[in-house]
Design an enzyme around this catalytic site. Structure first.
Site, PDB file in Angstrom:
ATOM      1  N   GLY A  46       0.777  -1.236   0.000  1.00  0.00           N
ATOM      2  CA  GLY A  46       0.000   0.000   0.000  1.00  0.00           C
ATOM      3  C   GLY A  46       0.806   1.283   0.000  1.00  0.00           C
ATOM      4  N   GLU A 101       4.046   4.747   5.621  1.00  0.00           N
ATOM      5  CA  GLU A 101       2.888   3.841   5.576  1.00  0.00           C
ATOM      6  C   GLU A 101       1.743   4.510   4.819  1.00  0.00           C
ATOM      7  OE1 GLU A 101       1.581   1.055   5.608  1.00  0.00           O
ATOM      8  OE2 GLU A 101       1.160   0.360   7.640  1.00  0.00           O
ATOM      9  N   ASP A 105      -4.628   2.280  10.977  1.00  0.00           N
ATOM     10  CA  ASP A 105      -5.963   1.882  11.394  1.00  0.00           C
ATOM     11  C   ASP A 105      -5.881   1.486  12.876  1.00  0.00           C
ATOM     12  OD1 ASP A 105      -8.673   1.064  10.336  1.00  0.00           O
ATOM     13  OD2 ASP A 105      -7.995  -0.899  10.992  1.00  0.00           O
ATOM     14  N   VAL A 155     -11.328   2.601   2.690  1.00  0.00           N
ATOM     15  CA  VAL A 155     -10.953   3.404   1.522  1.00  0.00           C
ATOM     16  C   VAL A 155     -10.036   2.628   0.573  1.00  0.00           C
ATOM     17  CG1 VAL A 155     -11.275   5.690   2.540  1.00  0.00           C
ATOM     18  CG2 VAL A 155      -9.143   4.456   2.975  1.00  0.00           C
ATOM     19  N   ASP A 161      -5.750  -1.019  -1.528  1.00  0.00           N
ATOM     20  CA  ASP A 161      -6.475  -1.987  -2.366  1.00  0.00           C
ATOM     21  C   ASP A 161      -7.792  -2.459  -1.753  1.00  0.00           C
ATOM     22  OD1 ASP A 161      -5.361  -3.570  -0.214  1.00  0.00           O
ATOM     23  OD2 ASP A 161      -5.769  -5.339  -1.439  1.00  0.00           O
ATOM     24  N   ARG A 167      -5.545  -0.213  -6.420  1.00  0.00           N
ATOM     25  CA  ARG A 167      -4.410   0.564  -5.905  1.00  0.00           C
ATOM     26  C   ARG A 167      -4.047   1.719  -6.833  1.00  0.00           C
ATOM     27  NH1 ARG A 167      -2.096  -2.375  -1.699  1.00  0.00           N
ATOM     28  NH2 ARG A 167      -2.175  -4.637  -1.895  1.00  0.00           N
TER      29      ARG A 167
END
Ligand code: 5GP
Length: 182
Positions: A46, A101, A105, A155, A161, A167
């Protein structure tokens, strides 16, 4: 295969807003690390888009590498288990480390990575994230460079993704609930 138009509910953060955020963080990071040895570690997969944008917004010398951790897989819920899948072999002794990053979360991934990297005797380990969902935190985590705080929604886009796709969407978008609540 996902439908990149119909599976999206709305744009949450536009690519223009993201570009401004990247510029702001890049300037702050450049000012903070000027004249100091810096290793920037991007978290795959990500983090690859933010990493590519952020390092070009930093105008001080740096080394970079990527590390990979297990992701949510095809689900939108965290298992809470973090697994290292690819490590960096850059020696960190005597250098500052900045972890890059995509999104924070629960905070579990970064807590794990920070501890792992601190054990390698760097001068410091700090965290930069493009997006942050503080409402979802399960462990307390200090975020040094926080891009944009977002609400508790799943999201996609800007590197993030769903089921390994999406992505490559340039904006940060909210996925329709019907896509993952089937
Ligand atoms: P944490 O360990 O903080 O719970 O989770 C961090 C990782 O979970 C992120 O690197 C990202 O891969 C994934 N993640 C968390 N929230 C979202 C989200 O809203 N969308 C996507 N696509 N991934 C997310």
């Amino acid at each position: 295969m996902r439908d990149m138009v119909n599976d999206i509910e709305r744009v949450l953060v536009s690519k223009e807003e993201i570009a401004e955020m990247v510029k702001r963080l890049g300037k702050q990071i450049s000012d903070d690390y000027r004249g100091q040895p810096l290793v920037v570690l991007g978290v795959l997969k990500g983090g690859f888009v933010f990493m590519a944008d952020l390092v070009r917004a930093i105008d001080t010398p740096l080394e970079l590498d990527f590390i990979a951790v297990s992701s949510y897989g095809a689900s939108t819920k965290s298992s809470g288990v973090v697994q290292l899948r690819k490590d960096s072999d850059i020696p960190l002794t005597g250098k500052h480390v900045l972890i890059v990053e995509d999104i924070i979360d629960s905070g579990l991934t970064l807590t794990y990575l920070k501890e792992m990297l601190e054990a390698r005797n760097p001068l410091s380990v700090k965290i930069a994230t493009a997006f942050d969902k503080p409402e979802r935190r399960k462990v307390p985590l200090h975020v040094d460079y926080s891009g944009i705080v977002i609400p508790d929604e799943y999201v996609v886009g800007y590197g993030l993704d769903y089921d390994s796709e999406m992505r490559n969407i340039p904006d940060l978008c909210v996925l329709k609930r019907s896509v993952y609540e089937k």
